[in-house]
Scaffold this motif. Structure first.
Motif, PDB file in Angstrom:
ATOM      1  N   VAL A   1       0.685  -1.185   0.122  1.00 29.35           N
ATOM      2  CA  VAL A   1      -0.035   0.036  -0.001  1.00 29.35           C
ATOM      3  C   VAL A   1       0.834   1.123  -0.035  1.00 29.35           C
ATOM      4  O   VAL A   1       0.379   2.272  -0.768  1.00 29.35           O
ATOM      5  N   ASP A   2       1.998   1.213   0.643  1.00 28.80           N
ATOM      6  CA  ASP A   2       2.928   2.521   0.848  1.00 28.80           C
ATOM      7  C   ASP A   2       3.479   2.791  -0.759  1.00 28.80           C
ATOM      8  O   ASP A   2       3.257   3.846  -1.055  1.00 28.80           O
ATOM      9  N   ARG A   3       3.806   1.710  -1.565  1.00 29.41           N
ATOM     10  CA  ARG A   3       4.275   2.053  -2.857  1.00 29.41           C
ATOM     11  C   ARG A   3       3.215   2.311  -3.820  1.00 29.41           C
ATOM     12  O   ARG A   3       3.509   3.172  -4.538  1.00 29.41           O
TER      13      ARG A   3
ATOM     14  N   GLY B   1       0.121  13.112  -6.533  1.00 31.78           N
ATOM     15  CA  GLY B   1      -0.151  14.086  -5.278  1.00 31.78           C
ATOM     16  C   GLY B   1      -0.368  13.350  -3.994  1.00 31.78           C
ATOM     17  O   GLY B   1      -1.170  13.806  -3.108  1.00 31.78           O
ATOM     18  N   ALA B   2      -0.396  12.050  -3.916  1.00 31.73           N
ATOM     19  CA  ALA B   2      -0.885  11.391  -2.574  1.00 31.73           C
ATOM     20  C   ALA B   2       0.234  10.747  -1.875  1.00 31.73           C
ATOM     21  O   ALA B   2       1.516  10.582  -2.624  1.00 31.73           O
ATOM     22  N   GLU B   3       0.091  10.734  -0.605  1.00 30.73           N
ATOM     23  CA  GLU B   3       1.042  10.024   0.229  1.00 30.73           C
ATOM     24  C   GLU B   3       0.368   9.540   1.515  1.00 30.73           C
ATOM     25  O   GLU B   3      -0.499  10.113   1.962  1.00 30.73           O
ATOM     26  N   LEU B   4       1.142   8.441   1.916  1.00 35.84           N
ATOM     27  CA  LEU B   4       0.295   7.784   3.361  1.00 35.84           C
ATOM     28  C   LEU B   4       1.062   8.535   4.453  1.00 35.84           C
ATOM     29  O   LEU B   4       2.302   8.816   4.365  1.00 35.84           O
ATOM     30  N   THR B   5       0.555   8.881   5.369  1.00 36.66           N
ATOM     31  CA  THR B   5       0.958   9.482   6.759  1.00 36.66           C
ATOM     32  C   THR B   5       1.053   8.780   7.963  1.00 36.66           C
ATOM     33  O   THR B   5       1.853   8.983   8.813  1.00 36.66           O
TER      34      THR B   5
ATOM     35  N   GLY C   1      -3.139   0.301  10.960  1.00 42.14           N
ATOM     36  CA  GLY C   1      -3.726  -1.245  11.306  1.00 42.14           C
ATOM     37  C   GLY C   1      -4.737  -1.559  10.902  1.00 42.14           C
ATOM     38  O   GLY C   1      -5.716  -0.861  10.349  1.00 42.14           O
ATOM     39  N   ALA C   2      -5.110  -2.838  10.658  1.00 45.20           N
ATOM     40  CA  ALA C   2      -6.246  -3.652  10.270  1.00 45.20           C
ATOM     41  C   ALA C   2      -6.472  -2.923   8.744  1.00 45.20           C
ATOM     42  O   ALA C   2      -7.695  -2.938   8.248  1.00 45.20           O
ATOM     43  N   ASP C   3      -5.380  -2.839   8.168  1.00 47.66           N
ATOM     44  CA  ASP C   3      -5.667  -2.384   6.578  1.00 47.66           C
ATOM     45  C   ASP C   3      -6.197  -1.096   6.492  1.00 47.66           C
ATOM     46  O   ASP C   3      -7.084  -0.873   5.372  1.00 47.66           O
ATOM     47  N   ARG C   4      -6.027  -0.359   7.440  1.00 45.67           N
ATOM     48  CA  ARG C   4      -6.552   1.214   7.561  1.00 45.67           C
ATOM     49  C   ARG C   4      -5.392   2.142   7.508  1.00 45.67           C
ATOM     50  O   ARG C   4      -4.507   1.738   8.333  1.00 45.67           O
ATOM     51  N   TYR C   5      -5.491   3.057   6.665  1.00 44.75           N
ATOM     52  CA  TYR C   5      -4.270   4.005   6.753  1.00 44.75           C
ATOM     53  C   TYR C   5      -4.836   5.633   6.409  1.00 44.75           C
ATOM     54  O   TYR C   5      -6.065   5.859   6.169  1.00 44.75           O
ATOM     55  N   ARG C   6      -3.940   6.453   6.949  1.00 45.61           N
ATOM     56  CA  ARG C   6      -4.147   7.759   6.976  1.00 45.61           C
ATOM     57  C   ARG C   6      -3.361   8.617   5.937  1.00 45.61           C
ATOM     58  O   ARG C   6      -2.080   7.972   5.809  1.00 45.61           O
ATOM     59  N   GLY C   7      -3.817   9.620   5.167  1.00 41.84           N
ATOM     60  CA  GLY C   7      -2.923   9.950   4.288  1.00 41.84           C
ATOM     61  C   GLY C   7      -3.365  11.432   3.923  1.00 41.84           C
ATOM     62  O   GLY C   7      -4.403  12.031   4.359  1.00 41.84           O
ATOM     63  N   ARG C   8      -2.756  12.001   2.537  1.00 44.06           N
ATOM     64  CA  ARG C   8      -3.135  13.305   2.255  1.00 44.06           C
ATOM     65  C   ARG C   8      -2.972  13.211   0.757  1.00 44.06           C
ATOM     66  O   ARG C   8      -2.196  12.502   0.377  1.00 44.06           O
ATOM     67  N   ALA C   9      -3.799  14.230   0.154  1.00 43.37           N
ATOM     68  CA  ALA C   9      -3.666  13.893  -1.406  1.00 43.37           C
ATOM     69  C   ALA C   9      -3.863  15.427  -1.813  1.00 43.37           C
ATOM     70  O   ALA C   9      -4.790  16.171  -1.306  1.00 43.37           O
ATOM     71  N   LYS C  10      -3.307  15.844  -2.975  1.00 45.38           N
ATOM     72  CA  LYS C  10      -3.422  17.400  -3.492  1.00 45.38           C
ATOM     73  C   LYS C  10      -3.909  17.273  -4.818  1.00 45.38           C
ATOM     74  O   LYS C  10      -3.504  16.237  -5.511  1.00 45.38           O
TER      75      LYS C  10
ATOM     76  N   GLU D   1       8.990   9.402  -5.726  1.00 43.15           N
ATOM     77  CA  GLU D   1       8.846  10.397  -4.747  1.00 43.15           C
ATOM     78  C   GLU D   1       7.207  10.851  -4.947  1.00 43.15           C
ATOM     79  O   GLU D   1       6.436  10.629  -6.097  1.00 43.15           O
ATOM     80  N   VAL D   2       6.605  11.824  -4.095  1.00 46.71           N
ATOM     81  CA  VAL D   2       5.439  12.265  -4.280  1.00 46.71           C
ATOM     82  C   VAL D   2       5.126  13.122  -5.297  1.00 46.71           C
ATOM     83  O   VAL D   2       6.083  14.216  -5.697  1.00 46.71           O
TER      84      VAL D   2
END
Length: 428
Positions: free
Chosen positions: A260-262, A269-273, A277-286, A390-391
């Motif tokens: 998921v990270d790659r 414009g997206a990246e994980l922050t 856990g449990a296949d849930r992620y926080r991130g941001r996107a422009k 990179e982003v």
């Protein structure tokens, strides 16, 4: 006065309105909480006591299909349904809608599943500038839904005279309404686009959905970890189905999709922050489109991983500080080709609310298409090199415009070739 106008004026009058469950008096500048249902969605808004319903629908709920013309109850442009009866939204205070069921033109149907009235207006070209069209649609629905028997086409000019067409396009309008009356003698079908959904006003204010869970942002516990992300109900703003042929083998492509990270870094414009856990992620996107630049903070949940089928499903939701919200239900599949490469396919249902939802469906589709093409190229490169980029920046407005022109040229060229082939077959 026609029967339609009588119902409108009755619903618009203070005597005929539903009694408000609030103190009788309120200061002109006092903000009042109002609860009602609009197009199937329970809402609670806080508005000035003297704000009329038309302004509340447009500014507080983002339902700009209700047009405002004279704001004196004369032109009929702002006609809506209140508890099943036509009313002029400029003559009804928003507080008078307390506890009522309101249907606007947005509730009639969707672009993909239009109400019979909308279909007839299109077929008979019952519009010119289109400004009066919502008022005529809602007034026509009120007329046909309250008809005790067959509607006489000769009476339509009088029955629909409560709405004014500034372009004098009445002939097509009368023909459209007469067509629906003849096609549905048993009664006009009910509005087909009334369901719970998230509504966001032009100012970015998000009304509370009374008794309904928040549908756009996920709930979070005290540590900020996602508990659940729910898919919005209703019709998606756009649906996207795209595919791209990659040169990398399917197993190498799946290795990127399964990380998921790659995978996130391949999305422009997206990246994980944070990994919650449990296949849930926080991130941001422009997202950038010319001068429009948006930055979303959100959550994503991988709801399915199928290594045998090389399929992954992701539910993502986010919001920015300006009240724009987006949600996407995405399914991606990778299939091997005979040449040893991979076909990467994505199906997405995208829900937009706030000012971003005012972009046209074609433009939103072009942006989504451009994002996927850039994403697919990044996946191919990552699968080949093993290193995620990179982003990256989202596609530029110029690139989207050029791609749209090229797509249109290709479609027209294909259509011309098909016409030429048909002509040749006929001449044989």
């Amino acid at each position: 006065m026609t029967t339609t106008e009588a119902r409108q004026m009755g619903a618009a009058s203070s005597d005929g309105a539903r009694p408000a469950q609030r103190p009788v008096r309120a200061a002109a500048d006092e903000l009042v909480d109002v609860r009602f249902t609009v197009n199937g969605t329970p809402v609670e808004i806080r508005v000035p006591a003297r704000m009329h319903l038309g302004d509340a629908l447009r500014t507080e709920l983002g339902l700009s299909g209700t047009h405002l013309g004279c704001e004196h109850g004369v032109c009929g442009m702002c006609t809506v349904l209140i508890d099943g009866d036509a009313a002029r939204a400029c003559l009804v205070f928003a507080v008078q809608a307390e506890g009522s069921e309101v249907v606007t033109v947005e509730g009639l149907g969707t672009p993909d599943s239009q109400h019979p009235l909308q279909q007839a207006f299109s077929a008979h070209h019952a519009l010119q500038c289109g400004f009066c069209t919502p008022g005529f649609l809602m007034s026509s629905y009120d007329l046909l839904s309250h008809a005790d028997g067959p509607v006489d086409p000769e009476t339509l000019p009088e029955e629909l005279s409560g709405v004014i067409c500034r372009c004098t396009g009445y002939r097509g309008i009368m023909a459209a309404v007469a067509d629906v009356a003849a096609t549905h003698p048993e009664g006009v079908p009910a509005p087909g686009n009334c369901a719970r959904r998230t509504l966001v006003g032009r100012a970015g204010a998000s009304p509370t959905a009374a008794g309904a869970p928040e549908e756009v942002l996920a709930e979070a516990d005290a540590d900020g970890a996602a508990i659940e992300i729910s898919r919005p109900t209703g019709t998606p703003t756009i649906t996207v189905q795209v595919r791209r042929e990659l040169t990398s083998p399917v197993e190498d492509v799946w290795a990127v999709m399964d990380d998921v990270d790659r995978l996130a870094r391949c999305l422009p414009g997206a990246e994980l922050t944070a990994d919650l856990g449990a296949d849930r992620y926080r991130g941001r996107a422009k997202v950038a489109l010319g001068p429009v630049r948006l930055a979303f903070e959100g959550l994503a949940h991988v709801t399915e991983r199928d290594s045998a089928e090389h399929r992954i499903s992701v539910l993502a939701q986010g919001a920015d500080t300006g009240g724009n919200r987006t949600s996407a239900d995405v399914v991606m599949r990778a299939e091997a080709t005979a040449a040893g490469g991979t076909v990467l396919q994505a199906d997405a249902a995208v829900f937009l609310s706030g000012r971003i939802a005012q972009f046209g469906r074609a433009l939103a589709g072009d942006v989504s298409q451009g994002l996927f093409e850039q994403f697919a190229a990044a996946v191919d490169e990552t699968a080949r090199t093993g290193t995620a980029p990179e982003v990256t920046a989202p596609p530029s407005a110029l690139a989207i415009g050029v791609r749209s022109v090229l797509v249109a040229v290709r479609r027209r060229a294909a259509a011309a070739r098909e016409l030429l082939a048909r002509a040749r077959r006929r001449n044989r």
